[in-house]
Design a protein around this motif. Structure first.
Motif, PDB file in Angstrom:
ATOM      1  N   PRO A 276      41.607  35.494  31.263  1.00 28.95           N
ATOM      2  CA  PRO A 276      42.614  34.509  31.657  1.00 28.95           C
ATOM      3  C   PRO A 276      43.777  35.164  32.406  1.00 28.95           C
ATOM      4  N   CYS A 277      44.088  34.591  33.570  1.00 27.59           N
ATOM      5  CA  CYS A 277      45.151  35.129  34.416  1.00 27.59           C
ATOM      6  C   CYS A 277      46.307  34.138  34.581  1.00 27.59           C
ATOM      7  N   GLY A 278      46.255  33.049  33.844  1.00 28.20           N
ATOM      8  CA  GLY A 278      47.259  31.995  33.925  1.00 28.20           C
ATOM      9  C   GLY A 278      46.575  30.665  33.712  1.00 28.20           C
ATOM     10  N   ASN A 279      47.365  29.618  33.456  1.00 31.44           N
ATOM     11  CA  ASN A 279      46.802  28.297  33.217  1.00 31.44           C
ATOM     12  C   ASN A 279      47.467  27.273  34.128  1.00 31.44           C
ATOM     13  N   LEU A 280      46.648  26.430  34.749  1.00 31.15           N
ATOM     14  CA  LEU A 280      47.129  25.495  35.760  1.00 31.15           C
ATOM     15  C   LEU A 280      47.797  24.263  35.167  1.00 31.15           C
ATOM     16  N   ARG A 281      47.866  24.179  33.848  1.00 32.64           N
ATOM     17  CA  ARG A 281      48.696  23.165  33.204  1.00 32.64           C
ATOM     18  C   ARG A 281      50.130  23.671  33.025  1.00 32.64           C
ATOM     19  N   GLN A 282      50.283  24.975  33.181  1.00 32.05           N
ATOM     20  CA  GLN A 282      51.595  25.580  32.961  1.00 32.05           C
ATOM     21  C   GLN A 282      52.203  26.169  34.224  1.00 32.05           C
ATOM     22  N   GLN A 283      51.361  26.546  35.175  1.00 28.29           N
ATOM     23  CA  GLN A 283      51.817  27.129  36.433  1.00 28.29           C
ATOM     24  C   GLN A 283      51.025  26.525  37.578  1.00 28.29           C
ATOM     25  N   SER A 284      51.565  26.642  38.765  1.00 28.99           N
ATOM     26  CA  SER A 284      50.822  26.203  39.940  1.00 28.99           C
ATOM     27  C   SER A 284      49.799  27.260  40.330  1.00 28.99           C
ATOM     28  N   PHE A 285      48.824  26.851  41.138  1.00 26.37           N
ATOM     29  CA  PHE A 285      47.832  27.802  41.628  1.00 26.37           C
ATOM     30  C   PHE A 285      48.506  28.905  42.441  1.00 26.37           C
ATOM     31  N   ALA A 286      49.483  28.530  43.266  1.00 26.00           N
ATOM     32  CA  ALA A 286      50.176  29.524  44.094  1.00 26.00           C
ATOM     33  C   ALA A 286      50.895  30.549  43.241  1.00 26.00           C
ATOM     34  N   GLU A 287      51.517  30.099  42.145  1.00 30.26           N
ATOM     35  CA  GLU A 287      52.230  31.025  41.256  1.00 30.26           C
ATOM     36  C   GLU A 287      51.273  32.006  40.597  1.00 30.26           C
ATOM     37  N   ILE A 288      50.137  31.507  40.147  1.00 32.00           N
ATOM     38  CA  ILE A 288      49.161  32.387  39.502  1.00 32.00           C
ATOM     39  C   ILE A 288      48.571  33.353  40.519  1.00 32.00           C
ATOM     40  N   TRP A 289      48.197  32.839  41.688  1.00 32.55           N
ATOM     41  CA  TRP A 289      47.596  33.691  42.712  1.00 32.55           C
ATOM     42  C   TRP A 289      48.522  34.840  43.095  1.00 32.55           C
ATOM     43  N   ALA A 290      49.799  34.550  43.247  1.00 30.45           N
ATOM     44  CA  ALA A 290      50.739  35.563  43.729  1.00 30.45           C
ATOM     45  C   ALA A 290      51.337  36.408  42.614  1.00 30.45           C
ATOM     46  N   GLY A 291      51.402  35.860  41.382  1.00 29.77           N
ATOM     47  CA  GLY A 291      52.193  36.539  40.361  1.00 29.77           C
ATOM     48  C   GLY A 291      51.465  37.010  39.124  1.00 29.77           C
ATOM     49  N   SER A 292      50.172  36.747  39.006  1.00 31.04           N
ATOM     50  CA  SER A 292      49.463  37.136  37.789  1.00 31.04           C
ATOM     51  C   SER A 292      49.222  38.643  37.736  1.00 31.04           C
ATOM     52  N   PRO A 293      49.736  39.329  36.707  1.00 33.59           N
ATOM     53  CA  PRO A 293      49.465  40.771  36.595  1.00 33.59           C
ATOM     54  C   PRO A 293      47.990  41.058  36.325  1.00 33.59           C
ATOM     55  N   GLU A 294      47.307  40.125  35.649  1.00 32.25           N
ATOM     56  CA  GLU A 294      45.880  40.327  35.378  1.00 32.25           C
ATOM     57  C   GLU A 294      45.076  40.279  36.677  1.00 32.25           C
ATOM     58  N   LEU A 295      45.398  39.313  37.539  1.00 38.82           N
ATOM     59  CA  LEU A 295      44.717  39.268  38.825  1.00 38.82           C
ATOM     60  C   LEU A 295      45.005  40.519  39.645  1.00 38.82           C
ATOM     61  N   ALA A 296      46.252  40.960  39.605  1.00 38.80           N
ATOM     62  CA  ALA A 296      46.625  42.161  40.355  1.00 38.80           C
ATOM     63  C   ALA A 296      45.825  43.370  39.883  1.00 38.80           C
ATOM     64  N   SER A 297      45.611  43.447  38.571  1.00 37.87           N
ATOM     65  CA  SER A 297      44.870  44.607  38.049  1.00 37.87           C
ATOM     66  C   SER A 297      43.418  44.587  38.506  1.00 37.87           C
ATOM     67  N   VAL A 298      42.803  43.404  38.562  1.00 33.75           N
ATOM     68  CA  VAL A 298      41.420  43.309  39.017  1.00 33.75           C
ATOM     69  C   VAL A 298      41.340  43.603  40.513  1.00 33.75           C
ATOM     70  N   ARG A 299      42.308  43.098  41.279  1.00 36.88           N
ATOM     71  CA  ARG A 299      42.319  43.362  42.717  1.00 36.88           C
ATOM     72  C   ARG A 299      42.430  44.849  43.021  1.00 36.88           C
ATOM     73  N   GLY A 300      43.073  45.572  42.125  1.00 39.69           N
ATOM     74  CA  GLY A 300      43.286  46.994  42.362  1.00 39.69           C
ATOM     75  C   GLY A 300      42.093  47.869  42.036  1.00 39.69           C
ATOM     76  N   LEU A 301      41.041  47.274  41.477  1.00 39.68           N
ATOM     77  CA  LEU A 301      39.872  48.062  41.105  1.00 39.68           C
ATOM     78  C   LEU A 301      39.072  48.460  42.341  1.00 39.68           C
ATOM     79  N   THR A 302      38.850  49.736  42.493  1.00 40.42           N
ATOM     80  CA  THR A 302      37.965  50.273  43.525  1.00 40.42           C
ATOM     81  C   THR A 302      36.913  51.130  42.846  1.00 40.42           C
ATOM     82  N   TRP A 303      35.898  51.518  43.595  1.00 37.09           N
ATOM     83  CA  TRP A 303      34.905  52.422  43.019  1.00 37.09           C
ATOM     84  C   TRP A 303      35.575  53.698  42.529  1.00 37.09           C
ATOM     85  N   ALA A 304      36.606  54.127  43.209  1.00 35.60           N
ATOM     86  CA  ALA A 304      37.292  55.361  42.815  1.00 35.60           C
ATOM     87  C   ALA A 304      37.986  55.223  41.473  1.00 35.60           C
ATOM     88  N   SER A 305      38.389  54.007  41.107  1.00 40.20           N
ATOM     89  CA  SER A 305      39.135  53.810  39.869  1.00 40.20           C
ATOM     90  C   SER A 305      38.249  53.513  38.668  1.00 40.20           C
TER      91      SER A 305
END
Length: 396
Positions: A276-305
């Motif tokens: 879970p990276c956020g809930n759309l009953r509590q935040q907007s999609f734009a807020e979750i897309w731009a501000g979720s630390p969980e999403l940011a951590s997954v985006r940062g995964l590379t083969w090197a990491s």
């Protein structure tokens, strides 16, 4: 479909540069009228499903973010009484629609309605070319006829159909019949040789994985042509002189150009990655897309990491899944031992046919933990190598 896939790749590249999403998978219900033995989902009838008004609002939010491709799924998508209303609303907002379904609820009347929306594709689950084996897996009498009839109805109305089959020890000899049936009907088909744990962490479906000898045979027969096209053919990365899966690349697009929305409004990086990276009953999609630390951590995964993957010579042949690594081994940034097992068989199949150098014989750094039959956790937990008792069986 080829031009569309090319356009999707171009959009994905642009989205990565500009930081906006292209694809959303919207699981609008967990409910399903089938009890497929391999299913990775829970199918409780949750009381907290999003209402139609909530779904419609979320569709507005993701449209405003520039999402083009929208996939609806369940459970069984058409278990919702407002499924047609949801599709009509999404169509009116301009999404390119795909629907994942068993086809059980697609009557002639509904097929006529769907033809007015022109979804880009319907993915239907068909597990064998014959009724008996398919229904052993779905545990629903009449399900084979329902799916085949739905596919024919959609195709008759000039809609694209993809028949999909997960490949297990119990149906590996029956998927060729499914492929023949798809070809006869004019549908596309695809196989998925990876069986995953339930999203809760329950490992029971893993008992259904192809055993070592079966998997070896599968990659050398059924999948031989696909492997050659993917790794050696004129459209492959090798043919284009590009490195396959370099260290600075991400293993998948989860959380980057695409995300998944669960029935209660949770946003996940992917429908196979229950984080879970956020809930759309509590935040907007734009807020979750731009501000979720969980999403940011997954985006940062590379083969090197990724631990151990970053020093594995079989990386070019690996089809690792973040979700499998998390659900089976508890670490999204670690290896998926089932991916290791498949990578070795893919590489060996190509080498034995003389398509890659004979010197490619290395094993993954995880190999001492990989079980030949895919029961990796059982092997790790039991020094004697005994298998746990199967939680479910398919009658053969």
């Amino acid at each position: 479909m080829k031009p569309l896939r090319g356009a999707a790749d171009l959009l994905a590249a642009r989205a990565q540069r500009e930081g906006w999403p292209v694809t959303v998978t919207f699981q609008v219900t967990d409910r399903c009228n089938y009890e497929c033995v391999h299913c990775y989902q829970e199918h409780d009838a949750h009381d907290d499903e999003l209402s139609f008004a909530e779904v419609d609002r979320i569709l507005d939010e993701i449209a405003a973010m520039g999402v083009l491709f929208l996939t609806f799924m369940g459970g069984e998508f058409f278990m919702r009484k407002d499924a047609d209303q949801i599709l009509a609303a999404a169509h009116a907002k301009g999404f390119a629609l795909k629907v994942l379904t068993t086809g059980h609820h697609i009557t002639d009347k509904r097929a006529d309605f769907l033809a007015t929306l022109r979804p880009i594709q319907f993915d239907l689950s068909l597990y064998a070319g014959t009724k008996g084996k398919h229904e052993e897996i779905t545990r629903m009498p009449g399900s084979w006829e329902r799916t085949v009839a739905a596919a024919r109805r959609l195709l008759a109305r000039k809609m694209a159909v993809l028949l999909k089959a997960p490949v297990m020890e119990t149906n590996v000899d029956d998927v060729a019949g499914m492929a023949e049936l798809a070809t006869e009907m004019g549908a596309e088909f695809t196989f998925d040789p990876k069986i995953t744990a339930i999203e809760t962490g329950d490992q029971a479906p893993l008992e259904l994985r192809m055993k070592a000898e079966t998997l070896k045979r599968f990659y050398r027969t059924t999948m031989a042509g696909h492997l050659e096209r993917t790794f050696i053919g004129p459209e492959s990365m090798q043919a284009k002189g590009e490195e396959l899966r370099p260290l600075h690349h991400a293993p998948c697009r989860a959380g980057q150009q695409s995300v998944s929305i669960s029935p209660n409004g949770d946003v996940w990086p992917c429908n196979a990655l229950p984080m879970p990276c956020g809930n759309l009953r509590q935040q907007s999609f734009a807020e979750i897309w731009a501000g979720s630390p969980e999403l940011a951590s997954v985006r940062g995964l590379t083969w090197a990491s990724l631990a151990e993957c970053n020093r594995c010579s079989l990386r070019p042949y690996c089809q690792r899944c973040h979700g499998m690594a998390l659900v089976e081994h508890g670490q999204v940034a670690g290896p998926s031992l089932e991916a290791c097992r498949h990578a070795v068989e893919i590489r060996d199949s190509l080498r034995e046919r003389g398509l890659i150098p004979a010197t490619e014989t290395a094993l993954p750094p995880t190999w001492d933990r990989v079980d030949a039959d895919g029961q990796h956790r059982a092997k790790a937990a039991d020094p004697n190598g005994k298998r746990r008792v199967a939680a479910l069986r398919v009658i053969s």
